[in-house]
Design a protein around this motif. Structure first.
Motif, PDB file in Angstrom:
ATOM      1  N   TYR A 274       0.830  -1.206   0.000  1.00  0.00           N
ATOM      2  CA  TYR A 274       0.000   0.000   0.000  1.00  0.00           C
ATOM      3  C   TYR A 274       0.864   1.256   0.000  1.00  0.00           C
ATOM      4  N   ARG A 275       0.241   2.344  -0.453  1.00  0.00           N
ATOM      5  CA  ARG A 275       0.905   3.645  -0.448  1.00  0.00           C
ATOM      6  C   ARG A 275      -0.061   4.709   0.043  1.00  0.00           C
ATOM      7  N   GLY A 276       0.503   5.760   0.628  1.00  0.00           N
ATOM      8  CA  GLY A 276      -0.278   6.906   1.057  1.00  0.00           C
ATOM      9  C   GLY A 276       0.624   8.125   1.058  1.00  0.00           C
ATOM     10  N   THR A 277       0.034   9.293   1.119  1.00  0.00           N
ATOM     11  CA  THR A 277       0.831  10.512   1.043  1.00  0.00           C
ATOM     12  C   THR A 277       0.560  11.427   2.236  1.00  0.00           C
ATOM     13  N   ILE A 278       1.602  12.181   2.595  1.00  0.00           N
ATOM     14  CA  ILE A 278       1.521  13.257   3.574  1.00  0.00           C
ATOM     15  C   ILE A 278       2.223  14.457   2.961  1.00  0.00           C
ATOM     16  N   ASN A 279       1.455  15.482   2.633  1.00  0.00           N
ATOM     17  CA  ASN A 279       2.010  16.680   1.989  1.00  0.00           C
ATOM     18  C   ASN A 279       2.815  16.336   0.737  1.00  0.00           C
ATOM     19  N   GLY A 280       2.328  15.352  -0.005  1.00  0.00           N
ATOM     20  CA  GLY A 280       2.975  14.963  -1.252  1.00  0.00           C
ATOM     21  C   GLY A 280       4.084  13.945  -1.106  1.00  0.00           C
ATOM     22  N   ASP A 281       4.493  13.645   0.129  1.00  0.00           N
ATOM     23  CA  ASP A 281       5.524  12.632   0.364  1.00  0.00           C
ATOM     24  C   ASP A 281       4.868  11.257   0.415  1.00  0.00           C
ATOM     25  N   MET A 282       5.476  10.267  -0.255  1.00  0.00           N
ATOM     26  CA  MET A 282       4.882   8.934  -0.326  1.00  0.00           C
ATOM     27  C   MET A 282       5.488   7.992   0.700  1.00  0.00           C
ATOM     28  N   TYR A 283       4.615   7.441   1.535  1.00  0.00           N
ATOM     29  CA  TYR A 283       4.986   6.383   2.476  1.00  0.00           C
ATOM     30  C   TYR A 283       4.377   5.078   1.969  1.00  0.00           C
ATOM     31  N   ILE A 284       5.096   3.979   2.158  1.00  0.00           N
ATOM     32  CA  ILE A 284       4.682   2.675   1.636  1.00  0.00           C
ATOM     33  C   ILE A 284       4.774   1.649   2.761  1.00  0.00           C
ATOM     34  N   SER A 285       3.800   0.739   2.800  1.00  0.00           N
ATOM     35  CA  SER A 285       3.780  -0.282   3.848  1.00  0.00           C
ATOM     36  C   SER A 285       3.013  -1.511   3.363  1.00  0.00           C
ATOM     37  N   SER A 286       3.329  -2.644   3.972  1.00  0.00           N
ATOM     38  CA  SER A 286       2.566  -3.865   3.706  1.00  0.00           C
ATOM     39  C   SER A 286       1.219  -3.855   4.408  1.00  0.00           C
ATOM     40  N   ILE A 287       1.009  -2.900   5.313  1.00  0.00           N
ATOM     41  CA  ILE A 287      -0.228  -2.832   6.095  1.00  0.00           C
ATOM     42  C   ILE A 287      -0.893  -1.475   5.877  1.00  0.00           C
ATOM     43  N   ASP A 288      -2.096  -1.474   5.335  1.00  0.00           N
ATOM     44  CA  ASP A 288      -2.775  -0.217   5.031  1.00  0.00           C
ATOM     45  C   ASP A 288      -3.114   0.580   6.286  1.00  0.00           C
ATOM     46  N   LYS A 289      -3.497  -0.099   7.368  1.00  0.00           N
ATOM     47  CA  LYS A 289      -3.861   0.602   8.596  1.00  0.00           C
ATOM     48  C   LYS A 289      -2.698   1.403   9.168  1.00  0.00           C
ATOM     49  N   SER A 290      -1.485   0.931   8.935  1.00  0.00           N
ATOM     50  CA  SER A 290      -0.314   1.642   9.460  1.00  0.00           C
ATOM     51  C   SER A 290      -0.156   2.997   8.787  1.00  0.00           C
ATOM     52  N   LEU A 291      -0.473   3.073   7.510  1.00  0.00           N
ATOM     53  CA  LEU A 291      -0.373   4.336   6.779  1.00  0.00           C
ATOM     54  C   LEU A 291      -1.429   5.321   7.261  1.00  0.00           C
TER      55      LEU A 291
ATOM     56  N   TYR B  39      -2.691   5.311  10.227  1.00  0.00           N
ATOM     57  CA  TYR B  39      -2.328   5.663  11.591  1.00  0.00           C
ATOM     58  C   TYR B  39      -1.343   6.842  11.645  1.00  0.00           C
ATOM     59  N   ILE B  40      -0.390   6.892  10.716  1.00  0.00           N
ATOM     60  CA  ILE B  40       0.597   7.975  10.736  1.00  0.00           C
ATOM     61  C   ILE B  40       0.085   9.240  10.042  1.00  0.00           C
ATOM     62  N   GLY B  41      -1.148   9.183   9.526  1.00  0.00           N
ATOM     63  CA  GLY B  41      -1.759  10.383   8.962  1.00  0.00           C
ATOM     64  C   GLY B  41      -1.727  10.507   7.464  1.00  0.00           C
ATOM     65  N   CYS B  42      -1.512   9.403   6.762  1.00  0.00           N
ATOM     66  CA  CYS B  42      -1.479   9.450   5.300  1.00  0.00           C
ATOM     67  C   CYS B  42      -2.882   9.682   4.729  1.00  0.00           C
ATOM     68  N   ASP B  43      -2.927  10.443   3.660  1.00  0.00           N
ATOM     69  CA  ASP B  43      -4.141  10.617   2.875  1.00  0.00           C
ATOM     70  C   ASP B  43      -4.086   9.686   1.675  1.00  0.00           C
ATOM     71  N   ASN B  44      -5.246   9.436   1.091  1.00  0.00           N
ATOM     72  CA  ASN B  44      -5.325   8.730  -0.185  1.00  0.00           C
ATOM     73  C   ASN B  44      -4.593   7.384  -0.145  1.00  0.00           C
ATOM     74  N   VAL B  45      -4.843   6.600   0.898  1.00  0.00           N
ATOM     75  CA  VAL B  45      -4.199   5.289   1.029  1.00  0.00           C
ATOM     76  C   VAL B  45      -4.796   4.323   0.017  1.00  0.00           C
ATOM     77  N   LYS B  46      -3.943   3.733  -0.799  1.00  0.00           N
ATOM     78  CA  LYS B  46      -4.389   2.816  -1.856  1.00  0.00           C
ATOM     79  C   LYS B  46      -3.442   1.629  -1.950  1.00  0.00           C
TER      80      LYS B  46
END
Length: 200
Positions: free
Chosen positions: A166-183, A185-192
């Motif tokens: 999964y991926r999500g963004t915070i102010n345009g920065d991309m964070y990636i994780s195997s777990i969508d809930k983790s993204l 939790y840290i405040g990511c928008d648009n988790v896909k």
């Protein structure tokens, strides 16, 4: 089952958010932890991220690119050298999955099976030799990977139907994780979830 955490942006990652993603992924892999940032050596340590990264003295180097991995061993013994990420040439790769045809790929790409213990290591070597996405069409088994080319420091992501990423963004920065809930939790928008069988 393993866990992947990654980051890509023009600015440096938030260290606390990366550590939180790693801790979320801990249940996916308790045998070892490793990470890569550009211009640094790959760091690999046996044990749980909770024990390694929970210390106040544990610091991650600042960077605008990060590849992290927690391993639950499936192929190959629990040893530092079998921990992710793997490096071959200019390719640095971390994988969640189990390949069923890594030995045949090893032979096809002209490598000796005696030089490898881990399927992910074989994949890294093949990708470095081929320098194209063709290798992903040959994979049999579950696979989600993040990797970078040290010549360009671009981050690449791939998954098939058998492994999440999964991926999500915070102010345009991309964070990636195997777990969508983790993204989330840290405040990511648009988790896909990354679409399967596409190289990003």
């Amino acid at each position: 089952m393993c866990g992947i955490v990654a980051f890509s942006a023009k600015t440096d990652y938030n260290e606390d958010k990366i550590k939180t993603l790693l801790l979320f992924n801990q249940d996916r892999g308790k045998d070892s932890f490793g990470y890569y940032v550009p211009n640094k050596e790959v760091s690999k340590t046996l044990g749980k991220i909770e024990d390694i990264g929970g210390s106040k003295d544990f610091k991650l180097p600042s960077s605008n690119l990060f590849i992290g991995h927690v391993r639950a061993a499936t192929v190959g013994r629990v040893e530092v050298k079998n921990s992710h990420p793997f490096i071959h040439g200019n390719i640095i790769l971390a994988m969640n999955g189990t390949l069923n045809n890594h030995w045949s790929l090893c032979t096809e790409y002209g490598f000796s099976m005696q030089d490898f213990d881990v399927d992910s290591d074989v994949l890294t070597a093949c990708l470095n030799k081929d320098q194209s996405k063709e290798i992903f069409s040959k994979i049999l088994g579950g696979c989600a990977v993040v990797y970078t080319d040290s010549n360009t420091d671009k981050l690449y992501c791939y998954r098939n139907a058998d492994r999440p990423l999964y991926r999500g963004t915070i102010n345009g920065d991309m964070y990636i994780s195997s777990i969508d809930k983790s993204l989330k939790y840290i405040g990511c928008d648009n988790v896909k979830e990354f679409k399967q069988d596409n190289l990003y």
